[in-house]
Design a protein around this motif. Structure first.
Motif, mmCIF file in Angstrom:
data_model
loop_
_atom_site.group_PDB
_atom_site.id
_atom_site.type_symbol
_atom_site.label_atom_id
_atom_site.label_comp_id
_atom_site.label_asym_id
_atom_site.label_seq_id
_atom_site.Cartn_x
_atom_site.Cartn_y
_atom_site.Cartn_z
ATOM 1 N N ASN A 1 65.487 29.416 22.323
ATOM 2 C CA ASN A 1 65.470 28.385 23.362
ATOM 3 C C ASN A 1 64.317 28.624 24.326
ATOM 4 O O ASN A 1 63.627 27.683 24.714
ATOM 5 C CB ASN A 1 66.779 28.379 24.141
ATOM 6 N N ARG A 2 64.102 29.874 24.728
ATOM 7 C CA ARG A 2 62.984 30.180 25.630
ATOM 8 C C ARG A 2 61.658 29.782 24.989
ATOM 9 O O ARG A 2 60.795 29.194 25.638
ATOM 10 C CB ARG A 2 62.963 31.672 25.991
ATOM 11 N N GLU A 3 61.506 30.107 23.714
ATOM 12 C CA GLU A 3 60.270 29.762 23.019
ATOM 13 C C GLU A 3 60.080 28.241 22.959
ATOM 14 O O GLU A 3 58.980 27.739 23.193
ATOM 15 C CB GLU A 3 60.272 30.342 21.611
ATOM 16 N N ASP B 1 63.236 23.248 36.369
ATOM 17 C CA ASP B 1 61.832 23.236 35.973
ATOM 18 C C ASP B 1 61.651 24.233 34.830
ATOM 19 O O ASP B 1 62.557 25.005 34.497
ATOM 20 C CB ASP B 1 60.903 23.508 37.155
ATOM 21 N N LYS B 2 60.506 24.188 34.225
ATOM 22 C CA LYS B 2 60.238 24.974 33.018
ATOM 23 C C LYS B 2 60.503 26.467 33.220
ATOM 24 O O LYS B 2 61.203 27.089 32.418
ATOM 25 C CB LYS B 2 58.788 24.735 32.590
ATOM 26 N N ALA B 3 59.968 27.041 34.271
ATOM 27 C CA ALA B 3 60.111 28.487 34.494
ATOM 28 C C ALA B 3 61.577 28.886 34.678
ATOM 29 O O ALA B 3 62.044 29.871 34.091
ATOM 30 C CB ALA B 3 59.277 28.919 35.694
ATOM 31 N N LEU B 4 62.306 28.127 35.474
ATOM 32 C CA LEU B 4 63.716 28.446 35.702
ATOM 33 C C LEU B 4 64.554 28.219 34.448
ATOM 34 O O LEU B 4 65.479 28.982 34.166
ATOM 35 C CB LEU B 4 64.265 27.632 36.870
ATOM 36 N N ALA B 5 64.237 27.171 33.707
ATOM 37 C CA ALA B 5 64.966 26.915 32.461
ATOM 38 C C ALA B 5 64.769 28.068 31.479
ATOM 39 O O ALA B 5 65.721 28.500 30.822
ATOM 40 C CB ALA B 5 64.506 25.604 31.841
ATOM 41 N N MET B 6 63.550 28.577 31.401
ATOM 42 C CA MET B 6 63.282 29.696 30.487
ATOM 43 C C MET B 6 64.061 30.945 30.905
ATOM 44 O O MET B 6 64.487 31.719 30.054
ATOM 45 C CB MET B 6 61.783 29.984 30.431
ATOM 46 N N GLN B 7 64.274 31.131 32.191
ATOM 47 C CA GLN B 7 65.053 32.274 32.673
ATOM 48 C C GLN B 7 66.549 32.089 32.402
ATOM 49 O O GLN B 7 67.259 33.058 32.152
ATOM 50 C CB GLN B 7 64.852 32.478 34.174
ATOM 51 N N LYS B 8 67.014 30.862 32.455
ATOM 52 C CA LYS B 8 68.445 30.578 32.378
ATOM 53 C C LYS B 8 69.012 30.654 30.964
ATOM 54 O O LYS B 8 70.127 31.129 30.772
ATOM 55 C CB LYS B 8 68.715 29.186 32.964
ATOM 56 N N VAL B 9 68.249 30.181 29.971
ATOM 57 C CA VAL B 9 68.801 30.128 28.607
ATOM 58 C C VAL B 9 68.982 31.521 28.029
ATOM 59 O O VAL B 9 68.226 32.441 28.323
ATOM 60 C CB VAL B 9 67.948 29.247 27.660
#
Length: 127
Positions: free
Chosen positions: A112-114, A99-107
């Motif tokens: 990529n986060r932006e 999901d969006k929140a976890l993807a932002m933490q992982k990259v």
């Protein structure tokens, strides 16, 4: 996707413009090369976010660039694929659907986060 050469580095599809290639052509080609997803054949819509990032190249990757090249330019695109889309990795060791929140933490990279922050809908959003 998890890079083969750095297991701590998770990223989206990336790539280099080839001679005479337009950024959107590069995006289509790199998605196909790295994931086996043929955007055109699958009738997916590749969207140019009209966003260009410039960032300093990591020291460990400078050998990939012409000498004395301190910065890289990144064109941001987004494509939505089917939930059951098959992925065949060629340049990465693993991939995850998050999901969006976890993807932002992982990259690893802030760009990529932006991009995830700006262009990926929340799970309860409609697009």
């Amino acid at each position: 996707m998890q890079r083969n050469d750095d297991p701590e580095f998770w990223q989206s599809v990336t790539g280099t413009l080839e001679q005479g290639e337009k950024p959107i052509e590069t995006a289509r080609r790199e998605v196909l090369e790295e994931t086996s997803i043929d955007i055109t054949q699958s009738a997916y819509q590749l969207i140019d976010c009209q966003k260009i990032n410039t960032y300093e190249i990591r020291d460990r990757w400078k050998y990939r660039y012409p000498p004395d090249t301190p910065y890289n330019t990144e064109h941001v695109f987004v494509v939505e694929v089917a939930n059951d889309q098959a992925i065949v990795l060629t340049e990465h060791s693993a991939y995850l659907w998050l999901d969006k929140a976890l993807a932002m933490q992982k990259v690893w990279s802030y760009t990529n986060r932006e991009a995830i922050s700006l262009y990926v809908p929340d799970a309860n959003s409609s697009i």
